[in-house]
Design a protein around this motif. Structure first.
Motif, PDB file in Angstrom:
ATOM      1  N   GLN A 203      40.840  51.399  34.257  1.00  0.00           N
ATOM      2  CA  GLN A 203      41.607  51.906  35.388  1.00  0.00           C
ATOM      3  C   GLN A 203      41.447  51.045  36.615  1.00  0.00           C
ATOM      4  N   GLU A 204      42.376  51.185  37.513  1.00  0.00           N
ATOM      5  CA  GLU A 204      42.312  50.554  38.826  1.00  0.00           C
ATOM      6  C   GLU A 204      40.936  50.802  39.456  1.00  0.00           C
ATOM      7  N   ASN A 206      38.021  49.882  38.472  1.00  0.00           N
ATOM      8  CA  ASN A 206      36.875  49.883  37.576  1.00  0.00           C
ATOM      9  C   ASN A 206      36.112  48.567  37.704  1.00  0.00           C
ATOM     10  N   SER A 207      34.788  48.651  37.798  1.00  0.00           N
ATOM     11  CA  SER A 207      34.064  47.384  37.870  1.00  0.00           C
ATOM     12  C   SER A 207      32.990  47.285  36.798  1.00  0.00           C
ATOM     13  N   ASP A 208      32.839  48.302  35.993  1.00  0.00           N
ATOM     14  CA  ASP A 208      31.811  48.275  34.956  1.00  0.00           C
ATOM     15  C   ASP A 208      32.462  48.047  33.597  1.00  0.00           C
ATOM     16  N   THR A 210      30.699  46.792  30.954  1.00  0.00           N
ATOM     17  CA  THR A 210      29.700  46.666  29.889  1.00  0.00           C
ATOM     18  C   THR A 210      30.053  47.527  28.688  1.00  0.00           C
ATOM     19  N   ALA A 211      30.543  48.747  28.964  1.00  0.00           N
ATOM     20  CA  ALA A 211      30.866  49.643  27.858  1.00  0.00           C
ATOM     21  C   ALA A 211      31.975  49.062  26.982  1.00  0.00           C
ATOM     22  N   GLU A 231      40.603  39.447  39.448  1.00  0.00           N
ATOM     23  CA  GLU A 231      39.442  40.192  39.916  1.00  0.00           C
ATOM     24  C   GLU A 231      38.706  40.859  38.768  1.00  0.00           C
ATOM     25  N   SER A 234      36.960  38.149  36.498  1.00  0.00           N
ATOM     26  CA  SER A 234      35.668  37.558  36.824  1.00  0.00           C
ATOM     27  C   SER A 234      34.545  38.556  36.575  1.00  0.00           C
ATOM     28  N   LEU A 235      34.842  39.851  36.698  1.00  0.00           N
ATOM     29  CA  LEU A 235      33.835  40.856  36.348  1.00  0.00           C
ATOM     30  C   LEU A 235      33.572  40.851  34.850  1.00  0.00           C
ATOM     31  N   GLY A 238      31.555  37.773  33.977  1.00  0.00           N
ATOM     32  CA  GLY A 238      30.177  37.905  34.452  1.00  0.00           C
ATOM     33  C   GLY A 238      29.353  38.815  33.555  1.00  0.00           C
ATOM     34  N   GLN A 239      29.956  39.937  33.164  1.00  0.00           N
ATOM     35  CA  GLN A 239      29.198  40.879  32.335  1.00  0.00           C
ATOM     36  C   GLN A 239      29.057  40.395  30.902  1.00  0.00           C
TER      37      GLN A 239
ATOM     38  N   TYR B  10      25.289  51.472  26.059  1.00  0.00           N
ATOM     39  CA  TYR B  10      26.014  52.406  26.915  1.00  0.00           C
ATOM     40  C   TYR B  10      25.037  53.167  27.805  1.00  0.00           C
ATOM     41  N   ALA B 119      38.329  36.963  45.122  1.00  0.00           N
ATOM     42  CA  ALA B 119      37.051  37.517  44.701  1.00  0.00           C
ATOM     43  C   ALA B 119      35.967  36.457  44.849  1.00  0.00           C
ATOM     44  N   GLN B 121      32.006  35.119  43.982  1.00  0.00           N
ATOM     45  CA  GLN B 121      30.911  35.263  43.021  1.00  0.00           C
ATOM     46  C   GLN B 121      29.607  35.565  43.745  1.00  0.00           C
ATOM     47  N   TYR B 213      27.196  43.402  38.508  1.00  0.00           N
ATOM     48  CA  TYR B 213      28.643  43.170  38.462  1.00  0.00           C
ATOM     49  C   TYR B 213      28.945  42.114  39.498  1.00  0.00           C
ATOM     50  N   THR B 214      28.959  40.864  39.079  1.00  0.00           N
ATOM     51  CA  THR B 214      28.786  39.747  40.010  1.00  0.00           C
ATOM     52  C   THR B 214      29.995  39.392  40.857  1.00  0.00           C
ATOM     53  N   THR B 215      31.005  40.236  40.915  1.00  0.00           N
ATOM     54  CA  THR B 215      32.173  39.885  41.708  1.00  0.00           C
ATOM     55  C   THR B 215      32.279  40.789  42.935  1.00  0.00           C
TER      56      THR B 215
END
Lengths: 392, 294
Positions: A203-204, A206-208, A210-211, A231, A234-235, A238-239, B10, B119, B121, B213-215
């Motif tokens: 969703q708009e 969202n920054s996680d 990992t799941a 945007e 890059s997240l 990174g993850q 998770y 964005a 880093q 969350y590096t951004t």
């Protein structure tokens, strides 16, 4: 005293409004509207597209019609990458009496403003909006890049050819026409080639991720296809680095940005993107454009900042440049600054741009049959040219 | 064992996110406890801390940039309170809330302007940014550090509120604002101190969050801020342990929902949870019953 100030302010406002109206249709100026995001999710890419257009305007800023010289002036608005703010930005261009409009980066906002331009009878040239719905069913929207069904198919072919992929993970953003559309075309093509897919959406805001990445690993997929904004990209990268995910990433034209290079630099991630233009293009036109555009960026610190602080040429800048040139060609062919005549003339415009030959089909889309595939060189943070991929 | 192996990532992600939400939600809950104000700008102060770190670390080493990031964030929290909230102290509560929303958008737009929307880093902080393996999962050390650090900071905060003079003043003001003022509590300095603590924790939270969350983007603070606010309400706004436990519950549940494959609903779930809690227990998990002052 208070009343006097009020009256003076009111008079000032009226004068300003009047002068604002007067500027619109002055004699020897043709206005080219630029409908692009410079803020919001797609702000970064939109700015790079605007840079291409601005550069083109410095290269060619007059046009001669019937022996009369017209100045070409850009009218730039920010649609904020937002479907609800787009139409009002578009209305601003209409009231500024633009003859032709270029834009937008991001298919959703392009579709959102389409009717505003249609009602005003102004033709629009999309530079990098790849969703088919932008031009489908109307006669005023044109575009010079390839479409998502083509791009999705190209990437699916590439996944099978390069990685022998059998199973793909598709991650798209909810409510984003570009992301969902491209994900869907990739899925169709990939399944036709005999693969299976796992699909998820985010969703708009969202920054996680990992799941999502964990799911991709657990499903043992061969490639991850993530057509998202830079945007989110890059997240995700990174993850993926911190989780040690070693599945190759594929993405569409949006990932062709220096943001991706920054995110992936120094890691061992394999990232492949399809795009419209490659900086290493060694054709005469392409290499001249790259050289001059870089010089222009480096001469203007403000422009360099808008490009992300480096002089890497994004494909959307090249498309912005071409879109502007096509618009100028159409004005010349129409022989008039009248939007209706330009609209008619656009159907027959043929132009050789830095991104290749441009001509429109009966829907208003450029006829294109190849895409460039690039990969990230993670050791020095630059693009490696991989292949020119076509569809069989 | 197989079940744990596939689901461990998770749960780890959930605990880590929960800890970061917890550090932000303390800022919401403390300010609310004292001023009855929902400080909507708090998420954006968190975002500014992220950018401060990005820009500072570009020019100076970590042992300078980290303390300076914290100082800048704390100063920002202090200034926001003095400029946007203090003049409105006797105004209706709604006006001060609108002022908070104004500050929030002001900070976001400043960030758009400064970064030109691209964005950034986040710099890699050595050691806590390294990857480690726990069982089958690979993650960053920060994931493990976060809950521990959160726990330590919360204990320290609770002790401070319980045993120091300023803590006592804070409790008195939360109980009855006017009376404590009459009893000689210096309300302005206590309120400033509350904002300083809130911003300090937000700065620590941003260090941990952005290492994961590096951004950093101008809207990076919006969603974590909102979730932390939900956590604070969930735990009973005004209660510090409540905010922390609420944050962990939300972080973990969110990631389990994603792990079950209902990724589309993870945010919907968070907010549905808020509605259910508010319907069943309007004061939240640990909220005090509101006493009507006659």
């Amino acid at each position: 005293m208070k009343r006097a100030i009020t009256i003076i302010l009111a008079v000032c406002m009226v004068i300003m409004m009047l002068s604002g109206c007067g500027g619109g249709a002055s004699g020897n100026v043709i206005k080219i509207g630029v409908y692009e995001p410079s803020s919001g999710d797609n702000g970064a890419g939109g700015k790079q597209e605007v840079l291409g257009i601005e550069y083109a305007n410095t290269v060619l800023n007059t046009v001669e019609i019937d022996g009369k010289k017209y100045d070409l002036k850009l009218e730039i608005v920010d649609n904020e990458s937002s479907n609800d703010k787009g139409p009002s930005a578009a209305a601003k261009l209409v009231s500024a009496k633009c003859s032709v409009v270029i834009g937008s980066y991001g298919s959703s906002v392009s579709i959102a403003a389409s009717d505003v331009f249609k009602n005003a009878g102004i033709p629009v040239i999309g530079a990098s909006c790849t969703n088919p719905q932008v031009t489908a069913g109307n006669t005023h929207y044109f575009r010079i890049c390839y479409l998502d069904p083509f791009q999705g198919t190209v990437l699916a072919n590439f996944a099978v050819d390069e990685f022998n992929a059998k199973k793909a993970y598709i991650l798209t953003k909810l409510g984003d026409d570009y992301s969902a559309g491209l994900g869907n075309y990739f899925k169709e093509a990939f399944q036709k080639l005999g693969g299976t897919v796992v699909e998820e959406t985010f969703q708009e805001g969202n920054s996680d991720f990992t799941a999502y990445l964990t799911t991709a690993v657990n499903e043992k997929v061969d490639v991850i296809f993530a057509p998202t904004s830079t945007e989110a990209a890059s997240l995700i990268i990174g993850q993926a680095i911190s989780q040690g995910v070693n599945i190759p990433f594929l993405a569409g034209d949006t990932w062709d940005s220096s943001v991706i290079l920054d995110a992936a630099k120094g890691s061992d991630k394999k990232i492949f993107v399809s795009t419209f233009f490659d900086e290493g293009d060694d054709s005469a036109l392409g290499s001249k454009f790259v050289r001059d555009f870089k010089k222009w960026l480096n001469d203007n610190p403000e422009k360099l900042k808008n490009n992300g602080g480096n002089d890497i040429v994004a494909a959307v800048s090249a498309l912005g440049y071409d879109a502007y040139m096509v618009a100028v060609e159409a004005i010349k062919a129409a022989g008039s600054p009248d939007p209706k005549k330009i609209n008619e003339a656009l159907w027959d415009v043929k132009y050789t741009g830095v991104t290749g030959d441009i001509a429109f089909d009966e829907i208003g889309d450029a006829i294109r049959n190849v895409a460039y595939i690039k990969s990230v060189n993670t050791s020095d943070g630059s693009w490696n040219f991989v292949a020119i991929q076509s569809v069989k | 064992m197989e079940f744990i192996n596939t689901n461990l990532p998770y749960i780890l992600a959930g605990i880590s996110v929960g800890g970061q939400y917890a550090l932000i939600s303390i800022g919401y809950t403390m300010v609310y406890g004292i001023l009855r104000l929902i400080n909507f700008a708090h998420g954006d102060i968190f975002m500014v801390a992220g950018f401060a770190m990005v820009y500072l670390s570009a020019t100076s080493p970590l042992y300078i940039s980290i303390p300076f990031t914290i100082i800048i964030t704390v100063l920002l929290g202090f200034v926001v309170e003095r400029v946007a909230y203090k003049p409105l102290r006797s105004a209706p509560r709604m006006s001060i809330m609108i002022s908070a929303i104004g500050v929030s958008y002001f900070l976001q737009n400043c960030a758009w302007y400064v970064t030109s929307g691209l964005a950034k880093q986040y710099p890699k902080i050595p050691w806590i940014g390294d990857s480690i393996s726990i069982g089958s999962a690979t993650t960053k050390i920060v994931t493990v550090i976060t809950p521990i650090l959160t726990f330590i900071l919360v204990i320290a905060l609770v002790l401070l509120i319980k045993y120091t003079k300023i803590g006592m003043a804070m409790r008195a003001m939360a109980k009855d604002f006017e009376t404590s003022q009459l009893m000689g509590v210096k309300i302005n300095s206590v309120i400033s101190f509350t904002f300083i603590i809130g911003s300090f924790l937000a700065a620590i939270g941003s260090l941990l969050y952005f290492t994961n969350y590096t951004t950093v983007t101008p809207i990076a603070g919006a969603m974590p801020g909102l979730k932390a606010f939900v956590a604070a309400v969930f735990g009973g706004i005004g209660s510090i342990p409540g905010a922390v436990i609420g944050a962990f519950i939300i972080g973990i549940c969110e990631n389990i929902i994603k792990g079950l494959g209902w990724t589309t609903f993870s945010d919907a779930f968070t907010f549905a949870l808020l509605i259910i809690i508010l319907v069943a227990k309007p004061t939240g998990l640990f909220g005090e019953k509101s006493t009507d002052k006659v």
